[in-house]
Design a protein around this motif. Structure first.
Motif, PDB file in Angstrom:
ATOM      1  N   GLU A 245       0.901  -1.239  -0.024  1.00  0.00           N
ATOM      2  CA  GLU A 245      -0.036  -0.074   0.163  1.00  0.00           C
ATOM      3  C   GLU A 245       0.907   1.240  -0.199  1.00  0.00           C
ATOM      4  O   GLU A 245       0.606   2.248  -0.744  1.00  0.00           O
ATOM      5  N   THR A 246       1.793   0.941   0.999  1.00  0.00           N
ATOM      6  CA  THR A 246       2.774   2.426   1.037  1.00  0.00           C
ATOM      7  C   THR A 246       3.600   2.464  -0.494  1.00  0.00           C
ATOM      8  O   THR A 246       3.565   3.715  -0.818  1.00  0.00           O
ATOM      9  N   ASN A 247       4.084   1.550  -1.081  1.00  0.00           N
ATOM     10  CA  ASN A 247       4.780   1.492  -2.280  1.00  0.00           C
ATOM     11  C   ASN A 247       4.010   2.212  -3.196  1.00  0.00           C
ATOM     12  O   ASN A 247       4.628   2.932  -4.270  1.00  0.00           O
ATOM     13  N   ARG A 248       2.872   1.894  -3.367  1.00  0.00           N
ATOM     14  CA  ARG A 248       1.941   2.277  -4.303  1.00  0.00           C
ATOM     15  C   ARG A 248       1.870   4.002  -4.592  1.00  0.00           C
ATOM     16  O   ARG A 248       1.443   4.471  -5.301  1.00  0.00           O
ATOM     17  N   ALA A 249       2.060   4.340  -3.054  1.00  0.00           N
ATOM     18  CA  ALA A 249       1.708   5.830  -2.902  1.00  0.00           C
ATOM     19  C   ALA A 249       3.003   6.575  -3.038  1.00  0.00           C
ATOM     20  O   ALA A 249       2.950   8.010  -3.113  1.00  0.00           O
ATOM     21  N   PRO A 251       6.467   8.379  -4.820  1.00  0.00           N
ATOM     22  CA  PRO A 251       6.754   8.764  -6.190  1.00  0.00           C
ATOM     23  C   PRO A 251       7.839   7.713  -6.998  1.00  0.00           C
ATOM     24  O   PRO A 251       8.631   7.051  -6.198  1.00  0.00           O
ATOM     25  N   ALA A 252       8.013   7.901  -8.075  1.00  0.00           N
ATOM     26  CA  ALA A 252       9.044   7.088  -8.928  1.00  0.00           C
ATOM     27  C   ALA A 252      10.292   7.396  -8.323  1.00  0.00           C
ATOM     28  O   ALA A 252      10.812   8.586  -7.693  1.00  0.00           O
ATOM     29  N   GLY A 253      11.160   6.351  -8.171  1.00  0.00           N
ATOM     30  CA  GLY A 253      12.518   6.345  -7.744  1.00  0.00           C
ATOM     31  C   GLY A 253      12.593   6.136  -6.138  1.00  0.00           C
ATOM     32  O   GLY A 253      13.880   6.118  -5.940  1.00  0.00           O
ATOM     33  N   VAL A 254      11.562   6.148  -5.750  1.00  0.00           N
ATOM     34  CA  VAL A 254      11.449   5.966  -4.114  1.00  0.00           C
ATOM     35  C   VAL A 254      10.739   4.736  -3.896  1.00  0.00           C
ATOM     36  O   VAL A 254       9.393   4.650  -4.086  1.00  0.00           O
ATOM     37  N   LYS A 255      11.183   3.846  -2.993  1.00  0.00           N
ATOM     38  CA  LYS A 255      10.562   2.554  -2.440  1.00  0.00           C
ATOM     39  C   LYS A 255      10.764   2.279  -0.975  1.00  0.00           C
ATOM     40  O   LYS A 255      11.890   2.538  -0.467  1.00  0.00           O
ATOM     41  N   LEU A 256       9.824   1.552  -0.274  1.00  0.00           N
ATOM     42  CA  LEU A 256      10.320   0.959   0.734  1.00  0.00           C
ATOM     43  C   LEU A 256      11.473  -0.266   0.597  1.00  0.00           C
ATOM     44  O   LEU A 256      11.248  -0.938  -0.361  1.00  0.00           O
ATOM     45  N   ALA A 257      12.418   0.043   1.523  1.00  0.00           N
ATOM     46  CA  ALA A 257      13.377  -1.155   1.499  1.00  0.00           C
ATOM     47  C   ALA A 257      12.705  -2.222   2.191  1.00  0.00           C
ATOM     48  O   ALA A 257      11.483  -2.183   2.986  1.00  0.00           O
TER      49      ALA A 257
END
Ligand SMILES: [Zn+2]
Ligand SMILES: [Zn+2]
Length: 277
Positions: A245-249, A251-257
């Motif tokens: 859910e968090t990853n979907r929100a 921006p491009a280039g940012v993700k949860l590790a």
């Protein structure tokens, strides 16, 4: 020089699931929602001229260090860098024992790089290991080394990037084209110059709700944008943030590790320009 960065743990101090909690993230079936206490592993091979041996360094040894070392089949340890002396970052130090016996046979104790503040806490908690008078025969063969702004470990340079954690200044680290900043609540202006030209930035983002000593996702995204790394990875994540859910929100280039994530990283020399020390 190419190396591999592995996230050993991406959870906040209590870990995820959090004991006694029945929230959606703590009871999730998604393995990405299981987060051990925060730490990273760096591995690289030395040049052939210097033996070509694999080198292994971790940043922090939290209470899950033993499990993390088992999962990643660690058989050696060349150095540990400590960010600060909170429990979730240091309480696995004793589990360095078996790895330290191997290191000791090869030539000496494992260096533990720490600031004076961190070293003072480690000496108090691990007096039976770190005191010059320690006699316990099975103590870890480790040695506190005062952390310099730049430290060379078997061909890879670790540069301290000071960050604020509430009222306390703690150590973040830059190595090659990557940086690891955990437990951040503010970044001093002078530290941004140390974070230029990154392929991978890791920065902590606890949750959405403000906390006195940890950044929210929104704050972390603001710094990530300014730093402008090719990829930004969020860590030290609380149970309020579900992985998918968090990853979907984001921006491009940012993700949860997530625990077990491997990133190839360029660990070559860093030139920070004439203006920075
Ligand atoms: Zn922490
Ligand atoms: Zn902390």
């Amino acid at each position: 020089m190419e190396g591999l960065l592995t996230f050993l743990g991406t959870g906040t101090s209590m870990g995820v699931p959090t004991l006694g909690c029945a929230c959606a993230v703590c009871t999730s079936d998604d393995p990405h929602d299981r987060r051990l206490r925060p730490s990273i592993l760096l591995r690289w091979h030395e040049d052939a001229e210097t033996g070509g041996r694999e080198r292994v360094v971790v940043i922090d040894t939290g209470p899950d260090f033993r499990e993390q070392a088992l999962r990643n089949r660690l058989t050696r340890m060349d150095a540990v860098f400590y960010t600060h002396a909170h429990a979730d970052h240091i309480l696995g130090l004793d589990d360095l024992r078996p790895l330290s016996f191997t290191a000791y046979r090869e030539g000496g104790p494992i260096p533990l790089y720490a600031t004076p503040e961190t070293a003072a806490v480690l000496k108090r908690i691990y007096e039976y290991t770190l005191s010059p008078h320690a006699t316990y025969p099975n103590r870890a063969r480790v040695e506190l080394v005062p952390m310099s702004q730049r430290t060379m470990v078997h061909g890879v340079e670790f540069i301290v990037v000071p960050v604020m954690h509430g009222e306390m200044e703690i150590a973040g680290f830059r190595f090659g084209r990557a940086a690891y900043l955990t437990d951040v609540s503010a970044i001093p202006e002078s530290s941004f110059a140390l974070l230029e030209g990154l392929d991978h930035l890791t920065i902590s983002a606890l949750r959405h709700k403000p906390h006195p000593s940890h950044a929210t996702v929104k704050q972390a995204l603001g710094w990530a944008q300014r730093i402008g790394a090719r990829n930004t990875w969020l860590t030290h994540i609380a149970h309020e943030l579900g992985h998918e859910e968090t990853n979907r929100a984001l921006p491009a280039g940012v993700k949860l590790a997530y625990d077990g994530l491997d990133l190839p990283v360029d660990l070559g020399p860093v030139s920070l320009g004439p203006a920075t020390p």
